[in-house]
Design a protein around this motif. Sequence first.
Motif, mmCIF file in Angstrom:
data_model
loop_
_atom_site.group_PDB
_atom_site.id
_atom_site.type_symbol
_atom_site.label_atom_id
_atom_site.label_comp_id
_atom_site.label_asym_id
_atom_site.label_seq_id
_atom_site.Cartn_x
_atom_site.Cartn_y
_atom_site.Cartn_z
ATOM 1 N N THR A 192 -1.243 23.072 -21.057
ATOM 2 C CA THR A 192 -0.240 22.661 -22.039
ATOM 3 C C THR A 192 -0.718 22.891 -23.467
ATOM 4 O OG1 THR A 192 0.545 20.956 -20.506
ATOM 5 C CG2 THR A 192 1.176 20.720 -22.816
ATOM 6 N N THR A 193 0.160 23.495 -24.274
ATOM 7 C CA THR A 193 -0.088 23.701 -25.696
ATOM 8 C C THR A 193 1.066 23.083 -26.476
ATOM 9 O OG1 THR A 193 -1.246 25.788 -25.285
ATOM 10 C CG2 THR A 193 -0.444 25.405 -27.531
ATOM 11 N N LEU A 194 0.753 22.365 -27.547
ATOM 12 C CA LEU A 194 1.773 21.767 -28.405
ATOM 13 C C LEU A 194 1.627 22.337 -29.805
ATOM 14 C CD1 LEU A 194 2.958 18.107 -28.446
ATOM 15 C CD2 LEU A 194 2.388 19.208 -30.591
ATOM 16 N N VAL A 195 2.727 22.850 -30.355
ATOM 17 C CA VAL A 195 2.714 23.346 -31.735
ATOM 18 C C VAL A 195 3.656 22.489 -32.563
ATOM 19 C CG1 VAL A 195 2.113 25.713 -31.148
ATOM 20 C CG2 VAL A 195 4.519 25.071 -31.271
ATOM 21 N N TYR A 196 3.245 22.235 -33.799
ATOM 22 C CA TYR A 196 4.017 21.364 -34.676
ATOM 23 C C TYR A 196 3.885 21.878 -36.094
ATOM 24 C CZ TYR A 196 5.688 16.911 -36.675
ATOM 25 O OH TYR A 196 6.391 15.937 -37.356
ATOM 26 N N ARG A 197 5.004 21.987 -36.800
ATOM 27 C CA ARG A 197 4.983 22.575 -38.139
ATOM 28 C C ARG A 197 4.301 21.691 -39.171
ATOM 29 N NH1 ARG A 197 9.614 24.747 -39.946
ATOM 30 N NH2 ARG A 197 10.505 24.984 -37.869
ATOM 31 N N ARG A 198 4.151 20.393 -38.876
ATOM 32 C CA ARG A 198 3.481 19.500 -39.822
ATOM 33 C C ARG A 198 1.999 19.380 -39.482
ATOM 34 N NH1 ARG A 198 7.253 16.819 -42.967
ATOM 35 N NH2 ARG A 198 9.408 16.972 -42.224
ATOM 36 N N ASP A 199 1.304 18.392 -40.110
ATOM 37 C CA ASP A 199 -0.148 18.339 -39.978
ATOM 38 C C ASP A 199 -0.643 17.303 -38.985
ATOM 39 O OD1 ASP A 199 0.524 16.082 -41.385
ATOM 40 O OD2 ASP A 199 -0.910 16.389 -43.011
ATOM 41 N N LYS A 200 0.257 16.501 -38.388
ATOM 42 C CA LYS A 200 -0.171 15.522 -37.385
ATOM 43 C C LYS A 200 1.048 15.023 -36.621
ATOM 44 C CE LYS A 200 -3.645 12.902 -38.400
ATOM 45 N NZ LYS A 200 -4.657 13.310 -37.378
ATOM 46 N N ILE A 201 0.847 14.710 -35.351
ATOM 47 C CA ILE A 201 1.928 14.227 -34.491
ATOM 48 C C ILE A 201 2.405 12.835 -34.920
ATOM 49 C CG2 ILE A 201 1.295 15.567 -32.445
ATOM 50 C CD1 ILE A 201 -0.261 13.117 -31.445
ATOM 51 N N LEU A 202 3.597 12.474 -34.446
ATOM 52 C CA LEU A 202 4.196 11.145 -34.610
ATOM 53 C C LEU A 202 4.297 10.716 -36.076
ATOM 54 C CD1 LEU A 202 2.692 9.122 -31.611
ATOM 55 C CD2 LEU A 202 4.930 10.228 -31.782
ATOM 56 N N ARG A 203 4.962 11.538 -36.851
ATOM 57 C CA ARG A 203 5.195 11.211 -38.254
ATOM 58 C C ARG A 203 5.923 9.870 -38.371
ATOM 59 N NH1 ARG A 203 9.393 12.781 -42.034
ATOM 60 N NH2 ARG A 203 10.427 13.866 -40.321
ATOM 61 N N GLY A 204 5.449 9.010 -39.282
ATOM 62 C CA GLY A 204 6.058 7.705 -39.490
ATOM 63 C C GLY A 204 5.379 6.570 -38.743
ATOM 64 N N PHE A 205 4.548 6.891 -37.754
ATOM 65 C CA PHE A 205 3.806 5.864 -37.025
ATOM 66 C C PHE A 205 2.536 5.500 -37.787
ATOM 67 C CE2 PHE A 205 6.685 7.174 -33.827
ATOM 68 C CZ PHE A 205 6.658 6.258 -32.798
ATOM 69 N N ASP A 206 1.949 4.362 -37.456
ATOM 70 C CA ASP A 206 0.693 3.938 -38.054
ATOM 71 C C ASP A 206 -0.390 4.989 -37.815
ATOM 72 O OD1 ASP A 206 -0.801 1.255 -39.099
ATOM 73 O OD2 ASP A 206 -2.082 2.358 -37.700
ATOM 74 N N HIS A 207 -1.239 5.199 -38.830
ATOM 75 C CA HIS A 207 -2.218 6.288 -38.748
ATOM 76 C C HIS A 207 -3.205 6.107 -37.601
ATOM 77 C CE1 HIS A 207 -5.799 4.207 -40.458
ATOM 78 N NE2 HIS A 207 -4.896 3.476 -41.075
ATOM 79 N N ASP A 208 -3.534 4.863 -37.239
ATOM 80 C CA ASP A 208 -4.468 4.667 -36.130
ATOM 81 C C ASP A 208 -3.847 5.058 -34.792
ATOM 82 O OD1 ASP A 208 -6.912 3.777 -37.262
ATOM 83 O OD2 ASP A 208 -6.004 1.854 -37.735
ATOM 84 N N LEU A 209 -2.539 4.871 -34.655
ATOM 85 C CA LEU A 209 -1.856 5.322 -33.446
ATOM 86 C C LEU A 209 -1.845 6.845 -33.389
ATOM 87 C CD1 LEU A 209 1.254 2.935 -33.337
ATOM 88 C CD2 LEU A 209 -0.843 2.766 -31.993
ATOM 89 N N ARG A 210 -1.557 7.461 -34.509
ATOM 90 C CA ARG A 210 -1.486 8.927 -34.561
ATOM 91 C C ARG A 210 -2.853 9.554 -34.262
ATOM 92 N NH1 ARG A 210 1.234 10.541 -40.116
ATOM 93 N NH2 ARG A 210 1.821 12.452 -38.983
ATOM 94 N N ASP A 211 -3.894 9.010 -34.907
ATOM 95 C CA ASP A 211 -5.241 9.553 -34.699
ATOM 96 C C ASP A 211 -5.705 9.322 -33.265
ATOM 97 O OD1 ASP A 211 -5.273 10.313 -37.341
ATOM 98 O OD2 ASP A 211 -6.489 8.613 -38.012
ATOM 99 N N GLY A 212 -5.435 8.119 -32.749
ATOM 100 C CA GLY A 212 -5.887 7.788 -31.401
ATOM 101 C C GLY A 212 -5.232 8.646 -30.343
ATOM 102 N N LEU A 213 -3.919 8.868 -30.473
ATOM 103 C CA LEU A 213 -3.240 9.699 -29.479
ATOM 104 C C LEU A 213 -3.662 11.157 -29.611
ATOM 105 C CD1 LEU A 213 -1.285 9.960 -27.166
ATOM 106 C CD2 LEU A 213 0.578 10.208 -28.822
ATOM 107 N N GLU A 214 -3.857 11.608 -30.836
ATOM 108 C CA GLU A 214 -4.321 12.981 -31.041
ATOM 109 C C GLU A 214 -5.651 13.216 -30.324
ATOM 110 O OE1 GLU A 214 -4.368 15.638 -34.948
ATOM 111 O OE2 GLU A 214 -6.037 14.208 -34.916
ATOM 112 N N ASP A 215 -6.593 12.283 -30.482
ATOM 113 C CA ASP A 215 -7.888 12.407 -29.804
ATOM 114 C C ASP A 215 -7.716 12.422 -28.291
ATOM 115 O OD1 ASP A 215 -9.156 12.423 -32.252
ATOM 116 O OD2 ASP A 215 -9.725 10.309 -32.194
#
Length: 459
Positions: A192-215
């Motif tokens: 699986t590959t995910l591409v996104y035009r912005r710089d991080k997934i789940l825009r608008g969510f708390d940064h710790d959620l975004r960083d944790g899921l990204e990892d």
Amino acid sequence: MSEKFDLVVIGGGSGGVRAARMSAQYGAKVAIVEEYRYGGTCVIRGCVPKKLFVYASRFGDTFDVAPSFGWTVDASFDWPTLLANKDREIGRLENIYETLLDGAGVTLFRGRATVTGPNTVKLSSGEELQAERILIATGGVPFKPDIEGADLGITSNEAFHLETLPKTILIEGGGYIAVEFATIFAGLGVDTTLVYRRDKILRGFDHDLRDGLEDALHERGVRLRYGYHISRLDKDGEGVRVSFSHDEQATFDAVMFATGRHPYTKGLGLEAVGVQLNQAGAIVVDDYSQSSVPSIYAVGDVTGRAALTPVAIREGAAFAQTVYNNTPTTVPYHLIPTAVFSEPEIGTVGLSEEDAAARYRSIDVYVTRFRPMMNTLSDRQEKMMLKLITETDTGRALGVHILGPGAGEMIQLVAIPMGMNGTKADFDHAIAVHPTAAEELVTFKSPSYRVVDGEKCNP
């Protein structure tokens, strides 16, 4: 001669069904029209089948840790079995929806409905319905970008009916649907590959959620490519050749667009009768779901307010209470708990740290990270995270964010004290249930840090 009703509901999804049933129970003569299947997006091709796929994808993690608990597992996965069992369950739920409507005295119609006047609806069968009021609850539809070859890509609708499980898939998007399907497919063994035009997934969510899921996605082998989008699709043998915005190309067995959903208002005849739509095509409504035409109302995703099934249900109930039970009722949009059924799971309610810091001069942030107990006998290092944000002066809880097993279940209960303006002292007053992950929310001793005037500092 056309049949007359107090209310005609267009759309047999969660919001429309709730509004129709409750309105009928309050004494209104109600009809409901659905062009596809009763149950709507959530039940038929949304959150219910998605959650079943999520369950299927999580067995791999369970099998990985099973040896540490003394189990020897020899397992294999069969995609057709999952599809058949999912279809049987969706059929059962669809029948329940129809039975509940019929039991409430609602008249059911199947077919495409068009609004032909403030009080008239025409069906694709040629029938015409007269209505004192019309409620639009047609939901939303997946968006496909306007690029060459877009029809070669699938959306979440088609993902539930793939005849075979692809070996490789590219998913474009960075929101709920994108990350959920990325973990579903990866969990079922798809490259699986995910591409996104912005710089991080789940825009608008708390940064710790975004960083944790990204990892966690990285650890599960999902490739994340930011600043990219698909510019063209072409057939390449049995696969799809993708041309990216950076002049790169690659071929995948399947390509999925998870780039958002649009309100389903096209072809309903709304503009012709004077219903105001916004730039996204959503119906503009007031606090009581009434449109610019007094006899026409709208609830759910078609209004563009909050595209979540429980919100649509609350809006449908509020409409029925307001119009047919003489109890004006609004929906509390400021405090909506939600879950992302990724792996690991996310549960969140209230303000993110960024939003809380922007609204309040001083906030306290409590954060803990630890390995879930399920993983402690194995070598799995993935951690779960629980985060509580409070206003420094009052101790009032402003936001709770959870990443890890059971996050969705936990956040539903956390929403109760949040809705009561609960404070850190209220959380502290609760006796912990041990050993659980949720106990961390009621055992925080002191803030991890404080944010004052937007600057992080020691508490």
